[in-house]
Design a protein around this motif. Structure first.
Motif, short mmCIF file in Angstrom:
data_model
loop_
_atom_site.label_atom_id
_atom_site.label_comp_id
_atom_site.label_asym_id
_atom_site.label_seq_id
_atom_site.Cartn_x
_atom_site.Cartn_y
_atom_site.Cartn_z
N GLY A 155 1.16 -0.99 -0.10
CA GLY A 155 -0.34 -0.47 0.30
C GLY A 155 1.15 0.75 -0.07
N LYS A 156 0.22 2.51 -0.08
CA LYS A 156 0.70 3.08 -0.74
C LYS A 156 2.28 4.36 1.01
CE LYS A 156 0.46 7.38 -2.54
NZ LYS A 156 1.10 7.52 -4.53
N ARG A 157 1.35 3.71 1.95
CA ARG A 157 2.36 4.25 3.48
C ARG A 157 3.54 2.90 3.36
NH1 ARG A 157 -1.68 3.39 8.08
NH2 ARG A 157 0.27 4.19 9.74
N LYS A 158 3.13 1.39 3.35
CA LYS A 158 4.21 0.70 2.53
C LYS A 158 5.86 1.31 1.37
CE LYS A 158 3.03 -3.66 4.45
NZ LYS A 158 3.58 -5.37 3.84
N ILE A 159 4.99 1.55 0.90
CA ILE A 159 5.64 2.28 -0.42
C ILE A 159 6.62 3.54 -0.23
CG2 ILE A 159 6.19 2.50 -3.23
CD1 ILE A 159 5.07 -0.29 -2.58
N ASN A 160 5.68 4.65 0.53
CA ASN A 160 6.45 6.00 0.66
C ASN A 160 7.34 6.21 1.62
OD1 ASN A 160 4.33 7.50 -0.29
ND2 ASN A 160 3.04 7.82 1.63
N ARG A 161 7.76 4.59 3.23
CA ARG A 161 8.68 4.40 3.55
C ARG A 161 10.06 3.49 2.94
NH1 ARG A 161 4.87 1.57 7.46
NH2 ARG A 161 5.69 -0.26 6.57
N LEU A 162 9.52 2.81 1.87
CA LEU A 162 11.00 2.22 1.05
C LEU A 162 11.62 3.69 -0.01
CD1 LEU A 162 11.20 -1.03 0.31
CD2 LEU A 162 10.21 0.31 -2.11
N ILE A 163 9.86 4.42 -0.08
CA ILE A 163 10.88 5.28 -1.19
C ILE A 163 11.71 6.45 -0.41
CG2 ILE A 163 10.95 7.10 -2.48
CD1 ILE A 163 8.91 5.40 -3.79
N LYS A 164 11.65 5.98 0.75
CA LYS A 164 12.12 7.04 1.90
C LYS A 164 13.50 6.57 2.47
CE LYS A 164 8.82 9.99 4.59
NZ LYS A 164 7.90 10.53 5.66
N GLY A 165 13.41 5.16 2.34
CA GLY A 165 14.84 4.36 3.02
C GLY A 165 16.13 4.65 1.91
N LEU A 166 15.30 4.72 0.31
CA LEU A 166 16.63 5.20 -0.22
C LEU A 166 17.19 6.44 -0.33
CD1 LEU A 166 14.20 4.50 -4.01
CD2 LEU A 166 15.71 3.36 -2.81
N GLY A 167 17.20 7.41 0.58
CA GLY A 167 17.48 8.42 1.07
C GLY A 167 17.51 9.93 -0.45
N LYS A 168 16.94 11.14 0.17
CA LYS A 168 16.96 11.97 -1.17
C LYS A 168 18.04 11.72 -2.02
CE LYS A 168 15.95 16.71 -0.24
NZ LYS A 168 15.65 18.33 -0.58
N ALA A 169 19.20 11.48 -2.22
CA ALA A 169 19.60 12.49 -2.84
C ALA A 169 19.95 10.60 -3.95
CB ALA A 169 21.43 12.17 -2.30
N GLU A 170 19.69 9.80 -3.39
CA GLU A 170 19.08 8.84 -4.84
C GLU A 170 18.14 8.69 -5.26
OE1 GLU A 170 20.80 5.56 -3.73
OE2 GLU A 170 19.34 4.32 -5.89
N ALA A 171 16.73 9.07 -4.41
CA ALA A 171 15.41 9.52 -4.84
C ALA A 171 15.41 10.52 -5.77
CB ALA A 171 14.53 9.77 -4.03
N GLU A 172 16.76 11.92 -5.91
CA GLU A 172 16.23 12.97 -6.93
C GLU A 172 17.41 12.21 -7.98
OE1 GLU A 172 18.31 15.88 -4.28
OE2 GLU A 172 16.35 16.66 -3.82
N GLN A 173 18.06 11.31 -7.50
CA GLN A 173 18.80 10.44 -8.89
C GLN A 173 17.86 9.95 -9.65
OE1 GLN A 173 22.80 8.82 -8.22
NE2 GLN A 173 23.08 8.17 -10.03
N ILE A 174 17.35 8.63 -9.13
CA ILE A 174 16.61 8.71 -10.17
C ILE A 174 15.63 8.89 -10.11
CG2 ILE A 174 14.84 6.52 -9.97
CD1 ILE A 174 15.58 5.58 -7.56
N LEU A 175 15.08 10.44 -10.12
CA LEU A 175 14.50 11.37 -10.76
C LEU A 175 14.45 11.72 -11.99
CD1 LEU A 175 12.39 13.19 -7.72
CD2 LEU A 175 11.26 11.96 -10.11
#
Ligand SMILES: [Zn+2]
Length: 288
Positions: free
Chosen positions: A238-258
């Motif tokens: 669900g959305k909450r689980k996936i939110n946690r997963l993305i937060k777990g990537l860390g901001k830098a990594e998430a921004e790089q994927i974006l």
């Protein structure tokens, strides 16, 4: 679509659980586009997870089983909770068909037997319970029976069957027999004799309910039905689980994927559901 599970007790000393699991297996086939050997292996594992999940006392109790035999199918993961939900995943869902000399599907060869079965049970204690044993055949049922005897010191019988009709499941089910310490030797001997005669479980469940299968094999013992319940293939992502997963990537990594892909896309391994985060949604996660 749910499957019926029935529990019964014999002579106050043997617990028999049975499930008719065709709908669960068909859902798994649809979600993962399973090849025949993958459908049978995963179907058997899901059927057992459903039977094991019914041992839980609380809805939030959780079970994860991994079967990793080193065969071409790769690792199978199945989960069950105390609410009557199961789900599963397999590394190589399109695993090629392997046949035994008699022309039947060779599940043991697809799963492999050079590996182990691991059971993790989270029942809300500080540490989850972790049990493990080696695989004996890769055929799933005997591997579970060996696991219970070795790792949980629980003598039991397990028989599982999945029958296919081209690409869908025609019939499936399983029977799980647990022997309590107070069981008399003569009763145990008679029940074991019945268990040995239980082959081709998929045929037994073809057109029969779990209760009918219990009565067919154990009727002479006058089993007392103690529980009737439903089990469904349902994912708890669900959305909450996936939110946690993305937060777990860390901001830098998430921004790089974006930056590279324009959005972050997460696909659930267990149900195939896609979760997409654009730039705005991702930023919101990290500013919260
Ligand atoms: Zn999911």
């Amino acid at each position: 679509m749910s499957c019926q599970l029935v529990k019964a007790i014999i002579e106050n000393s043997i617990v028999v659980s049975a499930i008719e699991s065709k709908q669960i297996v068909n859902k798994a086939i649809r979600v993962h586009n399973l090849s025949p050997v993958a459908a049978v292996a995963m179907g058997r594992a899901l059927t057992m997870a459903a039977l094991m999940g019914k041992e839980f006392k609380n809805a939030q109790d959780y079970l994860t089983v991994t079967i990793d035999g080193g065969g071409p199918l790769g690792k199978i993961t199945v989960c069950a909770d105390g609410k009557g939900h199961v789900k599963g995943d397999v590394i190589n869902p399109q695993c090629e068909t392997l046949l035994k000399q008699d022309g039947t599907l060779d599940i043991g060869a697809a799963v492999g037997k050079n590996g182990s079965i691991t059971v993790i049970k989270d029942i809300g204690l500080k540490q989850p319970y972790v049990g493990m044993s080696k695989l004996v055949s890769g055929e799933i049922a005997s591997d579970f029976a060996y696991y219970f005897a070795k790792s949980e010191q629980q003598p039991c019988g397990v028989t599982l069957g999945v029958g296919l009709n081209k690409k869908s499941c025609k019939s499936a089910g399983g029977v799980f027999v647990q022997v309590m310490p107070n069981c008399r030797e003569d009763i145990l001997f008679r029940v074991e004799t019945v268990m040995y005669a239980m082959d081709e479980m998929s045929y037994q469940f073809d057109g029969s309910t779990a209760e009918e299968v219990i009565m067919r094999f154990f009727g002479e013992f006058n089993p007392v039905i103690t529980e009737r319940s439903e089990v469904t293939y349902k994912c708890d992502c669900g959305k909450r689980k996936i939110n946690r997963l993305i937060k777990g990537l860390g901001k830098a990594e998430a921004e790089q994927i974006l930056a590279e892909q324009g959005q972050i896309e997460v696909c659930c391994h267990f149900c195939g559901k896609k979760y997409v985060y654009d730039k705005q949604a991702t930023e919101k996660l990290f500013t919260k």
